[in-house]
Scaffold this motif. Structure first.
Motif, mmCIF file in Angstrom:
data_model
loop_
_atom_site.group_PDB
_atom_site.id
_atom_site.type_symbol
_atom_site.label_atom_id
_atom_site.label_comp_id
_atom_site.label_asym_id
_atom_site.label_seq_id
_atom_site.Cartn_x
_atom_site.Cartn_y
_atom_site.Cartn_z
ATOM 1 N N VAL A 25 0.640 -1.031 -0.199
ATOM 2 C CA VAL A 25 -0.232 -0.438 0.118
ATOM 3 C C VAL A 25 0.916 1.649 0.358
ATOM 4 O O VAL A 25 1.560 1.437 0.688
ATOM 5 N N ASN A 26 0.996 2.153 -0.743
ATOM 6 C CA ASN A 26 1.649 3.289 -1.060
ATOM 7 C C ASN A 26 0.416 4.448 -1.016
ATOM 8 O O ASN A 26 0.021 4.679 -2.026
ATOM 9 N N LEU A 27 0.141 4.508 -0.055
ATOM 10 C CA LEU A 27 -1.023 5.855 0.270
ATOM 11 C C LEU A 27 -0.053 7.091 0.567
ATOM 12 O O LEU A 27 1.000 7.385 0.616
ATOM 13 N N GLU A 28 -0.498 8.342 -0.553
ATOM 14 C CA GLU A 28 -0.058 9.395 -1.113
ATOM 15 C C GLU A 28 -1.268 10.690 -0.585
ATOM 16 O O GLU A 28 -2.447 11.179 -0.812
ATOM 17 N N GLY A 210 -7.098 -6.168 0.656
ATOM 18 C CA GLY A 210 -5.849 -5.378 0.998
ATOM 19 C C GLY A 210 -4.537 -4.218 -0.292
ATOM 20 O O GLY A 210 -3.562 -4.486 0.226
ATOM 21 N N LYS A 211 -5.072 -4.195 -1.503
ATOM 22 C CA LYS A 211 -4.526 -3.519 -2.594
ATOM 23 C C LYS A 211 -5.030 -2.248 -3.079
ATOM 24 O O LYS A 211 -6.406 -2.278 -2.630
ATOM 25 N N LEU A 212 -4.857 -1.389 -3.058
ATOM 26 C CA LEU A 212 -4.687 0.364 -2.880
ATOM 27 C C LEU A 212 -5.127 -0.016 -4.674
ATOM 28 O O LEU A 212 -3.942 -0.299 -4.848
ATOM 29 N N LEU A 213 -5.802 0.533 -5.205
ATOM 30 C CA LEU A 213 -6.456 0.517 -6.916
ATOM 31 C C LEU A 213 -6.624 1.095 -7.009
ATOM 32 O O LEU A 213 -6.668 1.041 -8.599
ATOM 33 N N PHE A 214 -6.681 2.236 -6.421
ATOM 34 C CA PHE A 214 -6.944 3.344 -7.268
ATOM 35 C C PHE A 214 -6.682 4.615 -5.986
ATOM 36 O O PHE A 214 -6.664 4.532 -4.885
ATOM 37 N N GLN A 215 -6.071 5.354 -6.655
ATOM 38 C CA GLN A 215 -5.391 7.031 -5.792
ATOM 39 C C GLN A 215 -5.145 8.285 -6.828
ATOM 40 O O GLN A 215 -4.662 7.764 -7.853
ATOM 41 N N GLY A 216 -6.079 8.889 -6.327
ATOM 42 C CA GLY A 216 -6.378 10.367 -7.398
ATOM 43 C C GLY A 216 -7.341 11.345 -6.388
ATOM 44 O O GLY A 216 -7.341 10.899 -6.002
#
Lengths: 304, 258
Positions: A25-28, A210-216
């Protein structure tokens, strides 16, 4: 909005061996954003948030909050973070004011902040009433008051509207928006309801299994939605229409309609013109959009 | 400084909880019974109390305290205070606040001991008060004519306090370990009963068994010579240091907090 408040890199976590609760997980979370952390129940939202607060021991990957390594500067970071994880955690035998007094000195804030935050969440008139006698909505609001007591730069809220009535949901949402707008508080808020996030978030992260599928950003998510829009056509001769449009526009037959991907309004007009020019009577021609709800379901069900 | 703040916050949490009332009741029970017994039915007591009334009242009250009431109180108080967090689901908020694990661990332990000290002081005060009141009601007693033996009272208090250090560390660790309060209370009660049985069987290793230490300390008061601290009291300090370390590391190294 260019600096990042929370940054995780390749965060992995498993409660039991071989079963990954979180995977890379790469959260920003950008400064000044309301980051909606979205996912169905059991997707890993709470696990991620608990890792960010140090309630779970980080197993793999790194967590940076305010540009500081969380493991090394835990206390320093926590001084600037307000949190609410799952159910309200309040001392039932104490009043609203006493609950806040417990944390007042720990955060080193002045007494007037207590009345201030109580007013902010609309609990200033509860007097000697004990927290256990509060309704769920009041408890939730008091928990938010605890989280806000020390004017944190970052709020981490796990399903803050869970169990609230519609009025409570709206009030909480407005409060969060106001904090974000007027005080520049960055808010990371999780939810399993997309509509809720859509109404307040500026940024969205969608987690599933458990997976980050979309981030924006929210517009980016909406863009994705537009990409999945289509035009639905019904005519007096759908077969002719289909053969006319399939090569150029990629039309298909679906549920008795001719369906093709939506691009621009001018294209829609051109299609109409073409059909009329070929003596096909157009009964129906309308652009249709997948709503975000559908998109959310699509995103989370395509990745099994 | 941070530690004092953490402790203040811990003390605030005990407001209106059972831990305060338990300490109050624990301290008041024996002095009240002694008072009622001697005022309602003085009888022979006037004679047996004639020689040294203060010593007599202190030793008879302390005997029940040390043998039974104090170990039970220790188990309950060490469970009740950590239970405040379990019951209210507040551990997560505590661990997400800017406090070090050692501050959290030791401030809670100190809060328990402040309660225990409160109970000790109250017990002594109420016992003295009941002696005075008994004398005012029944003038045939001689409490008012005799002075208090402060040195003996201090020795009794200090030795007993040292004797409970071991139990308090063990029970504190157990109470932090188990969310369900039945576990630490059950284990504690079984260990007390075991101690009473071992005592009756005159077990030679009894001085290694922490749950009987308060009684051993009381018993050692009968001696007129010897060192201030008995073997079992040194052992109590040893158990205390060991289980504080175990409890602290257990909290510090736990993967899932709150």
């Amino acid at each position: 909005m260019d600096t990042t408040i929370i940054k995780t890199a390749r965060l992995n976590f498993s409660f039991a061996k071989g079963q990954k609760t979180l995977q890379d997980v790469n959260l920003e979370v950008p400064k000044g954003s309301i980051y909606g952390f979205l996912g169905p129940n059991g997707a890993g939202k709470t696990t991620t948030l608990r890792l960010l607060l140090g309630l779970l021991k980080n197993q793999q990957g790194s967590i940076e909050i305010f540009d500081k390594d969380f493991t090394k500067s835990r206390i320093e970071v926590l001084k600037n973070v307000g949190s609410l994880i799952e159910q309200p955690s309040l001392y039932g035998h104490l009043t609203a004011t006493e609950n806040l007094q417990i944390y007042r000195r720990i955060y080193g804030v002045q007494k007037f902040r207590i009345t201030h935050v109580l007013k902010m969440v609309g609990l200033e008139g509860t007097g000697n009433k004990k927290a256990k006698q509060f309704s769920l909505g009041m408890k939730q609001r008091l928990s938010i008051a605890v989280a806000l007591l020390h004017q944190p730069e970052l709020l981490i809220l796990d399903e803050p509207t869970n169990g609230l009535d519609p009025n409570g949901i709206i009030e909480t949402r407005e409060l969060l928006k106001k904090l974000n707008k007027e005080h520049g508080v960055t808010i990371l808020v999780s939810s399993h309801i997309l509509a809720e996030i859509e109404r307040m978030a500026t940024h969205v992260g969608i987690i599933h299994k458990g997976k980050l599928l979309f981030q924006g950003t929210l517009p980016e998510l909406q863009n994705m939605k537009n990409k999945q829009s289509f035009i639905q056509i019904d005519t007096n001769n759908n077969n002719a229409a289909l053969s006319l449009l399939s090569a150029e526009y990629g039309a298909e037959s679906k549920n008795g309609y001719v369906v093709l991907p939506f691009k621009e309004k001018s294209v829609t007009a051109a299609i109409n013109r073409k059909l009329v020019e070929h003596n096909i009577e157009v009964h129906l021609l309308q652009p249709q959009q997948n709503d975000l709800e559908q998109l959310f379901i699509d995103i989370t069900s395509n990745n099994n | 400084m941070n530690f004092i703040i953490s402790t203040q916050s811990e003390l605030l949490k005990t407001k209106r909880t059972a831990s305060f009332w338990l300490s109050l009741a624990g301290a008041a029970l024996i002095p009240t019974i002694v008072f009622l017994h001697l005022t309602l039915d003085p009888g022979d007591a006037v004679k047996t109390f004639a020689a040294d009334p203060w010593k007599r009242i202190f030793f008879s009250a302390w005997q029940i305290l040390a043998a039974l009431l104090l170990p039970m109180y220790m188990i309950l108080i060490c469970t009740l205070i950590p239970q405040i967090e379990f019951k209210n689901n507040t551990w997560k908020q505590v661990f997400a606040s800017p406090q070090t694990v050692s501050n959290i661990f030791f401030s809670k332990f100190l809060t328990i001991h402040l309660m225990i000290l409160f109970c000790f002081i109250l017990f002594n005060v109420l016992l003295i008060l009941s002696g005075v009141l008994i004398n005012l009601i029944s003038p045939e007693f001689t409490f008012l004519q005799r002075s208090l033996d402060w040195e003996t009272i201090m020795r009794l208090n200090v030795k007993t306090y040292i004797s409970i250090l071991g139990i308090s560390a063990i029970q504190y660790w157990l109470s932090l370990r188990f969310k369900n309060f039945v576990a630490p209370v059950g284990v504690g009660l079984v260990l007390i009963i075991g101690g009473v049985v071992a005592m009756n069987l005159n077990w030679v290793h009894i001085y290694k068994y922490p749950y009987i230490y308060p009684f051993l300390s009381y018993d050692s008061m009968k001696k007129t010579s010897g060192p201030f601290l008995e073997n079992h009291e040194w052992n109590s300090i040893g158990y205390f240091v060991f289980f504080m370390l175990v409890g602290f590391l257990d909290m510090k190294l736990r993967k899932e907090k709150g």
